[in-house]
Design a protein around this motif. Structure first.
Motif, PDB file in Angstrom:
ATOM      1  N   HIS A  57       0.827  -1.368  -0.044  1.00 47.05           N
ATOM      2  CA  HIS A  57      -0.102  -0.079   0.145  1.00 47.05           C
ATOM      3  C   HIS A  57       1.014   1.332   0.050  1.00 47.05           C
ATOM      4  O   HIS A  57       1.958   1.144   0.461  1.00 47.05           O
ATOM      5  N   GLU A 216      -7.417  -5.306  -2.967  1.00 46.78           N
ATOM      6  CA  GLU A 216      -6.540  -4.020  -3.361  1.00 46.78           C
ATOM      7  C   GLU A 216      -7.490  -2.919  -4.120  1.00 46.78           C
ATOM      8  O   GLU A 216      -7.570  -1.793  -3.942  1.00 46.78           O
ATOM      9  N   HIS A 217      -8.545  -3.471  -4.931  1.00 48.14           N
ATOM     10  CA  HIS A 217      -9.182  -2.537  -5.748  1.00 48.14           C
ATOM     11  C   HIS A 217     -10.372  -1.890  -4.925  1.00 48.14           C
ATOM     12  O   HIS A 217     -11.096  -1.165  -5.200  1.00 48.14           O
ATOM     13  N   THR A 219     -10.993   0.082  -2.582  1.00 50.24           N
ATOM     14  CA  THR A 219     -10.635   1.220  -1.718  1.00 50.24           C
ATOM     15  C   THR A 219     -11.599   2.081  -1.146  1.00 50.24           C
ATOM     16  O   THR A 219     -11.474   2.676  -0.040  1.00 50.24           O
ATOM     17  N   ASP A 220     -12.961   1.997  -1.849  1.00 53.06           N
ATOM     18  CA  ASP A 220     -13.867   2.976  -1.368  1.00 53.06           C
ATOM     19  C   ASP A 220     -15.128   2.628  -2.069  1.00 53.06           C
ATOM     20  O   ASP A 220     -15.225   1.392  -2.903  1.00 53.06           O
ATOM     21  N   ARG A 242      -7.862  -0.170   4.835  1.00 51.10           N
ATOM     22  CA  ARG A 242      -7.853   0.304   3.265  1.00 51.10           C
ATOM     23  C   ARG A 242      -8.898   1.265   3.070  1.00 51.10           C
ATOM     24  O   ARG A 242      -8.872   2.129   2.035  1.00 51.10           O
ATOM     25  N   VAL A 243     -10.129   0.994   3.803  1.00 48.35           N
ATOM     26  CA  VAL A 243     -11.025   1.777   3.351  1.00 48.35           C
ATOM     27  C   VAL A 243     -11.092   2.981   4.580  1.00 48.35           C
ATOM     28  O   VAL A 243     -12.256   3.854   4.427  1.00 48.35           O
TER      29      VAL A 243
END
Length: 330
Positions: A57, A216-217, A219-220, A242-243
């Motif tokens: 990251h 990984e994709h 993210t939000d 991550r989010v």
């Protein structure tokens, strides 16, 4: 409530068995902790899931530390009346989700009574299958890190444990040359594979591959919706760091379930504090989350007995930090 001080700490447990991924080999897990101190002198802790380098990251331990130093200068001494106000304060960190997640772990504890609870167990195999066999029997999901023997391992495990969902994680390291291998895996009812390629594939390109999950994709919410609509992704792995934190993760779970999307909660080789919050969110996932029992990765931990195995399930109590194991991070 007002925040009066921000402390940084370091804790570096040694892995029982070195961690091997397609991108890195790790023998220790250097970890950044923060302590937010309110005007009463109470210290609230957060654990950062970033690594020393950006192999996983773009945020690292050092960038998170610098970000939070700047953030604290803006919020120090401000009155926080409720959790919604704490969230708005943390939203100043929206561009740095790992930093926001670290802060939110501490802020969440200020305004919530943490429960005791039990969750099912996931066993993660990192190329050390023989060492892990004895720990697999009680698992409700088996996760295999991608390796050159993946087909043989999945074949063996599906034969030994036909009722346990098996998944794998490729960390975006595969290419077109690996598609035949993925087609082989589809023969063994693999529940899903996380992030096989650097780019998401369109439905017509998926062929006979196992179901693909994004990690990984994810993210939000906007990125997740796009993946679902344009790439027909039906499994989302949500990592709180991550989010942007536990609050964002819980909100996303509700949103995705309302759309009929399968949700799994992911972890990051965590110490006991962060693992508690991963387990807290995983109670609402559709598969057992990436939650491991105490002592699985490390001999010593910052929270004692965090995730004890009780009759095949993991029992968590509100985490208590062992301050004697923390070193000030200057």
């Amino acid at each position: 409530m007002k925040l009066s001080e921000l402390h940084f700490y370091e804790y570096t447990p040694t892995f029982k068995h070195k961690i091997q991924t397609p991108k890195i080999t790790m023998n220790v897990r250097k970890t950044l902790f923060i302590g937010l101190i309110d005007e009463s002198g109470t210290e609230w802790f957060g654990e950062c899931n970033a690594f020393e380098t950006d192999w996983y990251h773009y945020e690292t331990i050092e960038t998170v530390k610098r970000t939070l130093e700047s953030w604290f200068k803006c919020v120090e001494g401000h009155e926080i009346h409720d959790f919604s106000e704490a969230q708005r304060m943390a939203d100043k960190l929206n561009d740095t989700p790992a930093a926001r997640a670290t802060v939110m772990m501490a802020l969440y504890q200020m305004f919530h009574d943490l429960p005791s609870f039990e969750v099912p167990m996931t066993v993660t195999v990192n190329g050390d299958m023989q060492k892990r066999f004895l720990r697999i029997d009680h698992a409700e999901r088996i996760k295999i890190k991608w390796n050159c023997d993946i087909v043989e391992q999945v074949k063996l495990l599906t034969a030994m444990y036909p009722d346990i969902p098996i998944t794998t994680d490729a960390n975006q390291t595969l290419s077109d040359r690996d598609i035949p291998l993925l087609n082989q895996l589809a023969n063994y009812n693999l529940a899903y594979i996380e992030e096989p390629f650097p780019e998401l594939l369109k439905e017509k390109e998926l062929g006979n591959m196992p179901p693909i999950a994004i990690d990984e994709h994810a993210t939000d919410e906007q990125a997740i919706v796009q993946a679902v609509q344009c790439n027909h992704v039906r499994v989302i792995v949500i990592k709180p760091f991550r989010v942007g934190g536990i609050d964002r993760a819980l909100s996303l779970i509700d949103t995705l379930h309302n759309q009929g999307i399968t949700v799994v909660i992911g972890g990051m080789y965590e110490c006991g504090l962060s693992r508690y919050f991963t387990a807290l969110a995983s109670r609402y996932g559709d598969y057992a989350g990436d939650v491991t029992p105490c002592g699985y990765y490390f001999t010593d931990d910052i929270v004692e007995q965090s995730g004890q195995i009780i009759k095949g399930r993991l029992r968590f109590k509100p985490p208590v930090i062992d301050m004697s194991k923390l070193q000030r991070y200057l």
